[in-house]
Design an enzyme around this catalytic site. Structure first.
Site, short mmCIF file in Angstrom:
data_model
loop_
_atom_site.label_atom_id
_atom_site.label_comp_id
_atom_site.label_asym_id
_atom_site.label_seq_id
_atom_site.Cartn_x
_atom_site.Cartn_y
_atom_site.Cartn_z
N ASP A 18 0.71 -1.44 0.31
CA ASP A 18 -0.05 -0.13 0.13
C ASP A 18 1.02 1.12 -0.08
OD1 ASP A 18 -2.76 1.53 0.98
OD2 ASP A 18 -2.96 -0.20 1.24
N SER A 69 -6.65 4.44 -1.55
CA SER A 69 -6.91 2.91 -1.06
C SER A 69 -8.09 2.01 -1.46
CB SER A 69 -6.36 2.59 0.29
OG SER A 69 -5.42 3.17 0.46
N HIS A 128 -12.59 11.20 -0.19
CA HIS A 128 -13.07 11.53 0.39
C HIS A 128 -14.91 12.18 0.20
CE1 HIS A 128 -11.86 8.20 3.82
NE2 HIS A 128 -10.68 8.36 3.11
N ARG A 158 -4.83 15.53 4.84
CA ARG A 158 -3.46 14.02 4.19
C ARG A 158 -4.18 13.99 2.66
NH1 ARG A 158 -3.32 9.71 8.19
NH2 ARG A 158 -4.04 8.06 6.43
N ASP A 159 -5.50 14.25 2.03
CA ASP A 159 -6.17 13.90 0.32
C ASP A 159 -5.27 15.48 -0.36
OD1 ASP A 159 -7.11 11.78 0.77
OD2 ASP A 159 -8.44 12.69 1.65
N ARG A 195 -9.67 15.58 10.72
CA ARG A 195 -9.89 14.27 10.50
C ARG A 195 -9.34 12.68 11.06
NH1 ARG A 195 -8.53 13.05 4.23
NH2 ARG A 195 -8.20 9.98 4.86
N ARG A 275 -16.97 8.37 0.03
CA ARG A 275 -16.42 7.13 0.43
C ARG A 275 -16.68 6.16 1.70
NH1 ARG A 275 -9.41 6.46 0.72
NH2 ARG A 275 -9.53 4.82 2.05
N GLY A 276 -16.41 5.13 2.22
CA GLY A 276 -17.75 4.28 2.77
C GLY A 276 -16.55 4.71 4.27
N ASP A 277 -15.34 3.71 4.38
CA ASP A 277 -14.69 3.83 4.91
C ASP A 277 -14.80 3.97 6.80
OD1 ASP A 277 -13.10 5.25 3.90
OD2 ASP A 277 -11.20 3.34 4.48
N ASP A 314 -24.04 -4.37 2.04
CA ASP A 314 -24.36 -5.66 2.98
C ASP A 314 -25.38 -5.81 4.32
OD1 ASP A 314 -23.80 -8.01 0.77
OD2 ASP A 314 -21.51 -8.12 1.71
N LYS A 351 -6.26 -1.79 7.14
CA LYS A 351 -6.70 -1.57 5.79
C LYS A 351 -6.69 -2.99 5.31
CE LYS A 351 -3.99 1.60 4.62
NZ LYS A 351 -4.49 2.67 3.34
N ASP A 419 1.78 3.37 3.31
CA ASP A 419 0.51 4.24 2.66
C ASP A 419 0.41 5.08 4.83
OD1 ASP A 419 -1.37 6.01 1.37
OD2 ASP A 419 -2.48 4.52 2.94
N HIS A 423 1.36 8.97 4.74
CA HIS A 423 0.64 9.90 4.98
C HIS A 423 1.50 10.80 6.62
CE1 HIS A 423 -2.69 9.74 2.84
NE2 HIS A 423 -3.21 7.86 3.30
N ASP A 460 -0.99 -0.03 -4.58
CA ASP A 460 -2.97 0.36 -4.71
C ASP A 460 -2.93 2.00 -5.00
OD1 ASP A 460 -2.33 0.69 -2.46
OD2 ASP A 460 -4.20 1.04 -1.89
N HIS A 461 -1.60 2.28 -5.15
CA HIS A 461 -1.37 4.01 -5.89
C HIS A 461 -0.28 5.18 -4.50
CE1 HIS A 461 -2.11 4.97 -1.51
NE2 HIS A 461 -3.57 4.02 -1.10
N HIS A 490 -1.39 11.21 -1.10
CA HIS A 490 -1.35 10.26 -1.57
C HIS A 490 -0.77 11.42 -3.08
CE1 HIS A 490 -4.67 7.49 -0.53
NE2 HIS A 490 -3.38 7.51 0.26
#
Length: 545
Positions: A18, A69, A128, A158-159, A195, A275-277, A314, A351, A419, A423, A460-461, A490
């Site tokens: 990652d 990610s 996000h 971060r982003d 965040r 974004r969900g996580d 789900d 992760k 990753d 950060h 992944d990036h 990233h």
């Protein structure tokens, strides 16, 4: 979808390093600066190419968008490109579809005397959330005659470039001022914080973060400031070199110094992160009843709650959402499960959801309980630069056990260090993180050779390969003190894709135009000796003997 045999097969181990991309190779490239004898050997002995992991290659709106990610693992597992959250929201805003359905219910609550609360990441990073979506909702609220709107901001760092939160706050304040002047709407910032300090925890790693967010956003329990900008300036004055992501929780006060925007019965709350996580835990706090025990909410207002998108299909989290996500079926692991192939997936907490939930097409459960094993290794609860090796060794330990079990045909894992430590913006820590990952890879190379498996390594990036902010010409930027400005976000770097087959087969790279993460699934299937499904992007390798 059941797959059929096509050619000589072997077991496959797939490693996602990652945030370890292909960088500029200069003094701020932690990957190049790290001692990585095992990855170097893998590059010498294996098939090597570089693939795209950002922008349109992973379903984001444009090639200026950095990868992340979530989308990276989505596309790795799906085997094809599909519209990601940002693209879906942009389309819904452009068509007006977003203003139907759940938006109407939120507006009705506010028109009946409640307050509309908009909560999310104040950023234009498009990972996000995007502030453009927030502004569109504010404009629409004013157009529909809402009287009272409160914004609860999570600061990024971060982003986007770190220490730019003041720019985003000022932009939002200007937008709110213009709306107030034009329509008379009572709209202002009510609370906020960084965040990684409040609200945006994921995978249950740090529920106290969510508790601090709840206390600020809902209860108004945090230090009170005259404005969000005043709170940010006070935090920066109190802590030298404070990253935006760690700004402590704050509340904005009214003329009497009381919280100006607590959440109360009859209000509506929209979480505008797509974004969900990092959205699931605060969503659960708003929507679950007495069964919720992860922290003491003290008071649970009866509100209408909606997310920007469905965060967990789900589990049905949340029940209400503004934009429907793309449906992703027949991912590589679903196809393998339908075929009866045993799979092992492993990562540390930070992760774990990526190598399972996101990899599986935003599905939290297993496709086949009998053939799939998921192992989560608890992450350390300390700043990542303090233990930059993270759980690389423990992840390798688990993988070695899976490799030793001949029943597992496909083994996949994520190594988080490149990753998560990247950060932090701390170059030396990132170097150690990469070296720790390399040590793990070396152990797995030995096992793959001993068991005559095929080893695939990618990312992944990008992140750790470029640890400094740069100008338009690619030159490092310095801060006011003349020191290089550490990069915490990233990158848009290409990432390596390395295949080393220890089974004795002959492989060659396939001729694929503009290869990207979407080609990984077909490559896995090809190496497993199975027929590639028609809906997958083509394999990056061919088996020739």
């Amino acid at each position: 979808m059941k797959l059929t045999a096509a050619q000589p097969a072997t077991r496959v181990v797939f490693l996602v390093l990652d945030g370890i991309g292909d960088g500029p190779g200069d003094g701020f490239d932690a990957v190049a600066l790290a001692r990585t004898p095992h990855l170097d050997r893998l590059r010498r002995e294996g098939l090597v190419t570089a693939i795209r992991a950002h922008g349109t290659a992973v379903g984001l709106p444009s090639d200026s968008d950095i990868g992340n990610s979530e989308v990276g693992h989505n596309i790795l597992g799906a085997g094809r490109v599909f519209p990601q959250g940002a693209s879906s929201v942009e389309t819904a805003i452009a068509s007006g579809a977003i203003w139907q359905g759940c938006w109407r219910e939120a507006v009705a609550k506010a028109q009946a005397g409640g307050t509309l609360h908009l909560l999310g990441l104040l950023s234009d990073g498009n990972v996000h959330a995007h502030e453009r979506h927030l502004f569109a909702m504010l404009d629409r609220a004013a157009e529909e005659g809402l009287k009272r709107v409160r914004v609860h901001v999570l600061l990024d760092g971060r982003d986007v470039m770190d220490k730019t939160a003041h720019v985003h706050i000022e932009r939002l304040e200007q937008h709110l001022a213009a709306l107030r002047a034009k329509s008379g709407i009572d709209a202002c910032i009510a609370s906020g914080g960084g965040r990684m300090a409040i609200t945006m925890d994921r995978y249950g790693a740090d529920w106290p973060m969510v508790a601090r967010g709840w206390q600020a956003h809902v209860l108004g329990q945090a230090p009170v400031a005259a404005s969000a900008m005043a709170a940010l300036e006070a935090a920066r004055a109190a802590t030298a070199d404070l990253s935006d992501q760690y700004v402590p929780a704050f509340v904005v006060g009214d003329a009497q110094g009381q919280p100006c925007g607590t959440v109360n019965d009859g209000d509506a709350v929209i979480l505008f992160n797509f974004r969900g996580d990092r959205a699931i835990e605060i969503t659960r706090a708003f929507t679950e009843g007495a069964s919720f025990t992860d922290f003491d909410r003290q008071r649970v207002p009866q509100v209408f709650f909606a997310g920007m998108m469905l965060y967990d299909g789900d589990a049905g989290i949340p029940a209400n959402f503004l934009v429907a996500p793309a449906a992703v079926s027949d991912t590589v692991s679903e196809c393998l499960a339908d075929t009866g192939i045993r799979q092992f997936a492993c990562a540390e907490t930070q992760k774990f959801g990526h190598i399972t939930y996101f990899w599986n097409g935003n599905k939290s459960g297993k496709f086949n309980e009998a053939t799939e094993t998921y192992l989560e290794i608890p992450s350390d609860r300390v700043p990542f630069d303090q233990r930059p090796w993270m759980k690389s060794a423990e992840t390798a330990d688990a993988l070695l056990e899976a490799i030793a079990d001949p029943g597992y045909t496909f083994v996949r894992a994520n190594f988080a260090g490149g990753d998560m430590v990247g950060h932090t913006g701390k170059l030396e820590a990132a170097i150690l993180a990469v070296e720790s990952v390399d040590l793990a890879v070396g152990r797995l190379m030995q096992a793959a050779e001993a068991h005559k498996l095929c080893l695939v390594v990618t990312a992944d990036h990008g992140n750790a390969e470029d640890m400094v902010e740069r100008d338009g010409k690619g030159q490092p930027l310095n801060d006011a003190a003349g020191q290089p400005m550490g990069r915490t976000s990233h990158t848009r770097s290409l990432v390596p894709f390395i295949v080393r087959d220890y089974s004795g087969r002959q492989l060659r790279l396939a001729d694929v135009a503009k290869p990207g993460l979407a080609n990984a699934a077909a490559t896995i299937v090809t190496l497993l000796g199975l027929q590639v499904p028609a809906h997958f992007e083509p394999s990056l390798v061919n088996v020739v003997g």
